[in-house]
Scaffold this motif. Structure first.
Motif, PDB file in Angstrom:
ATOM      1  N   PRO A 292       0.798  -1.233   0.000  1.00  0.00           N
ATOM      2  CA  PRO A 292       0.000   0.000   0.000  1.00  0.00           C
ATOM      3  C   PRO A 292       0.825   1.275   0.000  1.00  0.00           C
ATOM      4  N   LYS A 293       2.124   1.172   0.282  1.00  0.00           N
ATOM      5  CA  LYS A 293       2.968   2.362   0.304  1.00  0.00           C
ATOM      6  C   LYS A 293       3.506   2.719  -1.077  1.00  0.00           C
ATOM      7  N   LEU A 294       3.245   1.870  -2.070  1.00  0.00           N
ATOM      8  CA  LEU A 294       3.777   2.092  -3.413  1.00  0.00           C
ATOM      9  C   LEU A 294       2.648   2.382  -4.393  1.00  0.00           C
ATOM     10  N   GLN A 295       3.049   2.874  -5.574  1.00  0.00           N
ATOM     11  CA  GLN A 295       2.132   3.015  -6.700  1.00  0.00           C
ATOM     12  C   GLN A 295       2.720   2.267  -7.890  1.00  0.00           C
ATOM     13  N   PRO A 296       1.958   1.347  -8.468  1.00  0.00           N
ATOM     14  CA  PRO A 296       0.636   0.896  -8.031  1.00  0.00           C
ATOM     15  C   PRO A 296       0.725   0.107  -6.732  1.00  0.00           C
ATOM     16  N   SER A 297      -0.352   0.084  -5.988  1.00  0.00           N
ATOM     17  CA  SER A 297      -0.353  -0.618  -4.704  1.00  0.00           C
ATOM     18  C   SER A 297      -0.522  -2.118  -4.873  1.00  0.00           C
ATOM     19  N   THR A 298      -1.154  -2.525  -5.965  1.00  0.00           N
ATOM     20  CA  THR A 298      -1.398  -3.941  -6.240  1.00  0.00           C
ATOM     21  C   THR A 298      -1.305  -4.186  -7.742  1.00  0.00           C
ATOM     22  N   TYR A 299      -0.647  -5.259  -8.128  1.00  0.00           N
ATOM     23  CA  TYR A 299      -0.707  -5.652  -9.535  1.00  0.00           C
ATOM     24  C   TYR A 299      -0.649  -7.168  -9.660  1.00  0.00           C
ATOM     25  N   VAL A 300      -1.160  -7.622 -10.787  1.00  0.00           N
ATOM     26  CA  VAL A 300      -1.235  -9.052 -11.082  1.00  0.00           C
ATOM     27  C   VAL A 300      -0.611  -9.289 -12.448  1.00  0.00           C
ATOM     28  N   ILE A 301       0.266 -10.270 -12.523  1.00  0.00           N
ATOM     29  CA  ILE A 301       0.859 -10.678 -13.805  1.00  0.00           C
ATOM     30  C   ILE A 301       0.450 -12.113 -14.070  1.00  0.00           C
ATOM     31  N   ASP A 302      -0.262 -12.339 -15.156  1.00  0.00           N
ATOM     32  CA  ASP A 302      -0.652 -13.683 -15.590  1.00  0.00           C
ATOM     33  C   ASP A 302       0.216 -14.094 -16.767  1.00  0.00           C
ATOM     34  N   ILE A 303       0.733 -15.314 -16.734  1.00  0.00           N
ATOM     35  CA  ILE A 303       1.634 -15.797 -17.774  1.00  0.00           C
ATOM     36  C   ILE A 303       1.255 -17.215 -18.168  1.00  0.00           C
ATOM     37  N   ASN A 304       1.008 -17.420 -19.453  1.00  0.00           N
ATOM     38  CA  ASN A 304       0.782 -18.749 -19.997  1.00  0.00           C
ATOM     39  C   ASN A 304       2.110 -19.324 -20.482  1.00  0.00           C
ATOM     40  N   GLU A 305       2.151 -20.651 -20.635  1.00  0.00           N
ATOM     41  CA  GLU A 305       3.413 -21.284 -20.990  1.00  0.00           C
ATOM     42  C   GLU A 305       3.871 -20.932 -22.406  1.00  0.00           C
ATOM     43  N   ASP A 306       2.967 -20.447 -23.249  1.00  0.00           N
ATOM     44  CA  ASP A 306       3.381 -20.018 -24.587  1.00  0.00           C
ATOM     45  C   ASP A 306       3.914 -18.582 -24.603  1.00  0.00           C
ATOM     46  N   GLY A 307       3.960 -17.948 -23.433  1.00  0.00           N
ATOM     47  CA  GLY A 307       4.522 -16.605 -23.328  1.00  0.00           C
ATOM     48  C   GLY A 307       3.496 -15.492 -23.341  1.00  0.00           C
ATOM     49  N   THR A 308       2.256 -15.792 -23.741  1.00  0.00           N
ATOM     50  CA  THR A 308       1.215 -14.770 -23.696  1.00  0.00           C
ATOM     51  C   THR A 308       0.843 -14.493 -22.242  1.00  0.00           C
ATOM     52  N   GLY A 309       0.345 -13.309 -21.992  1.00  0.00           N
ATOM     53  CA  GLY A 309       0.005 -12.988 -20.618  1.00  0.00           C
ATOM     54  C   GLY A 309      -0.733 -11.676 -20.501  1.00  0.00           C
ATOM     55  N   HIS A 310      -0.918 -11.249 -19.263  1.00  0.00           N
ATOM     56  CA  HIS A 310      -1.685 -10.040 -18.996  1.00  0.00           C
ATOM     57  C   HIS A 310      -1.169  -9.390 -17.725  1.00  0.00           C
ATOM     58  N   PHE A 311      -1.224  -8.060 -17.709  1.00  0.00           N
ATOM     59  CA  PHE A 311      -0.831  -7.277 -16.534  1.00  0.00           C
ATOM     60  C   PHE A 311      -1.984  -6.370 -16.145  1.00  0.00           C
ATOM     61  N   GLN A 312      -2.316  -6.356 -14.856  1.00  0.00           N
ATOM     62  CA  GLN A 312      -3.366  -5.483 -14.366  1.00  0.00           C
ATOM     63  C   GLN A 312      -2.924  -4.881 -13.040  1.00  0.00           C
ATOM     64  N   SER A 313      -3.046  -3.565 -12.917  1.00  0.00           N
ATOM     65  CA  SER A 313      -2.637  -2.894 -11.686  1.00  0.00           C
ATOM     66  C   SER A 313      -3.782  -2.069 -11.123  1.00  0.00           C
ATOM     67  N   GLN A 314      -3.682  -1.794  -9.826  1.00  0.00           N
ATOM     68  CA  GLN A 314      -4.611  -0.908  -9.152  1.00  0.00           C
ATOM     69  C   GLN A 314      -3.815   0.111  -8.361  1.00  0.00           C
ATOM     70  N   THR A 315      -4.242   1.374  -8.395  1.00  0.00           N
ATOM     71  CA  THR A 315      -3.596   2.395  -7.590  1.00  0.00           C
ATOM     72  C   THR A 315      -4.182   2.380  -6.190  1.00  0.00           C
ATOM     73  N   GLY A 316      -3.373   2.842  -5.239  1.00  0.00           N
ATOM     74  CA  GLY A 316      -3.810   2.880  -3.854  1.00  0.00           C
ATOM     75  C   GLY A 316      -3.896   4.297  -3.329  1.00  0.00           C
ATOM     76  N   THR A 317      -3.632   4.453  -2.046  1.00  0.00           N
ATOM     77  CA  THR A 317      -3.779   5.756  -1.399  1.00  0.00           C
ATOM     78  C   THR A 317      -2.489   6.554  -1.368  1.00  0.00           C
ATOM     79  N   ALA A 318      -1.368   5.946  -1.768  1.00  0.00           N
ATOM     80  CA  ALA A 318      -0.103   6.692  -1.800  1.00  0.00           C
ATOM     81  C   ALA A 318      -0.193   7.781  -2.867  1.00  0.00           C
ATOM     82  N   PRO A 319       0.640   8.834  -2.761  1.00  0.00           N
ATOM     83  CA  PRO A 319       0.631   9.898  -3.780  1.00  0.00           C
ATOM     84  C   PRO A 319       0.784   9.320  -5.177  1.00  0.00           C
ATOM     85  N   THR A 320       0.025   9.857  -6.149  1.00  0.00           N
ATOM     86  CA  THR A 320      -0.016   9.279  -7.490  1.00  0.00           C
ATOM     87  C   THR A 320       0.649  10.127  -8.549  1.00  0.00           C
ATOM     88  N   ALA A 321       1.156  11.321  -8.196  1.00  0.00           N
ATOM     89  CA  ALA A 321       1.761  12.192  -9.204  1.00  0.00           C
ATOM     90  C   ALA A 321       3.241  12.393  -8.904  1.00  0.00           C
TER      91      ALA A 321
END
Length: 222
Positions: A35-64
């Protein structure tokens, strides 16, 4: 299995999608939360063929930052390549699909972020959560995926700076070059479009364009 379910519940929004993934293909998920960082949470999904997805959420820490560039949630498809890709799945299988006690028992370890590694596939499934692990391979995976997330976040800033603050590009790219040298930025193929756009833009200062070209070509900063 119990540890896997607890880990998924602990990381909130990330759990549902992972639970619905088809077990017919091997899949790894990495979740980071601080929670002290930006983004506060992120998820990295990776398939064995190398395809994947990244999703992040911002938290309450300063964002600028000092230039007024505001951190925003990021939701993008990614591609992971070797040697990291092969290392991820080899390590998962050699570590019982991450169904291991990977958290260090050492007292008073500095908090660097809550991390979870999850594997699902036709050959098994498992997960573990940790702040810091004694297992060097587990920590190498975490460090590499954190470095990948950093690259994606820099790519987001480069897009914004290219649109709104071109004078800031040289400093941003110089910092990225240094991060690459230190291993703190990895999998740069995921921001190649941003780098190519900067390298091609005659309205950007030549030094910044050269840095973008060097990063695209995998050249080391001088």
């Amino acid at each position: 299995m119990k540890r896997r379910l607890l880990a998924m519940l602990a990381f909130g929004f990330a759990a549902g999608a992972f639970a619905q993934d088809s077990p017919s293909k091997a899949h790894i998920r990495f979740i980071f939360e601080n929670p002290k960082l930006q983004p506060s949470t992120y998820v990295i999904d990776i398939n064995e063929d190398g395809t994947g997805h990244f999703q992040s959420q911002t938290g309450t820490a300063p964002t600028a930052d000092t230039e007024g560039i505001t951190a925003e949630p990021l939701d993008v498809d990614i591609r992971i390549v070797d040697p990291l890709l092969g290392f991820l799945f080899k390590t998962a299988r050699s570590h019982n699909f991450f169904d291991v006690a990977c958290e260090s028992t050492r007292a008073k370890m500095a908090f660097t972020g809550k991390k979870a590694l999850m594997y699902t596939g036709p050959d098994g499934d498992g997960s573990c959560t940790f702040n810091w692990s004694r297992d060097q391979q587990i920590m190498k995976i975490a460090d590499s995926l954190i470095a990948t997330a950093y690259t994606l976040q820099v790519g987001q800033r480069l897009t914004l700076e290219h649109e709104h603050n071109r004078l800031g590009l040289d400093t941003e790219l110089e910092s990225l070059q240094e991060a690459v040298k230190q291993g703190q930025a990895q999998q740069l193929q995921n921001i190649a479009p941003q780098l190519q756009s900067i390298a091609n833009d005659e309205n950007v200062m030549e030094r910044a364009r050269n840095r973008a070209r060097q990063l695209l070509n995998g050249e080391k900063a001088g």
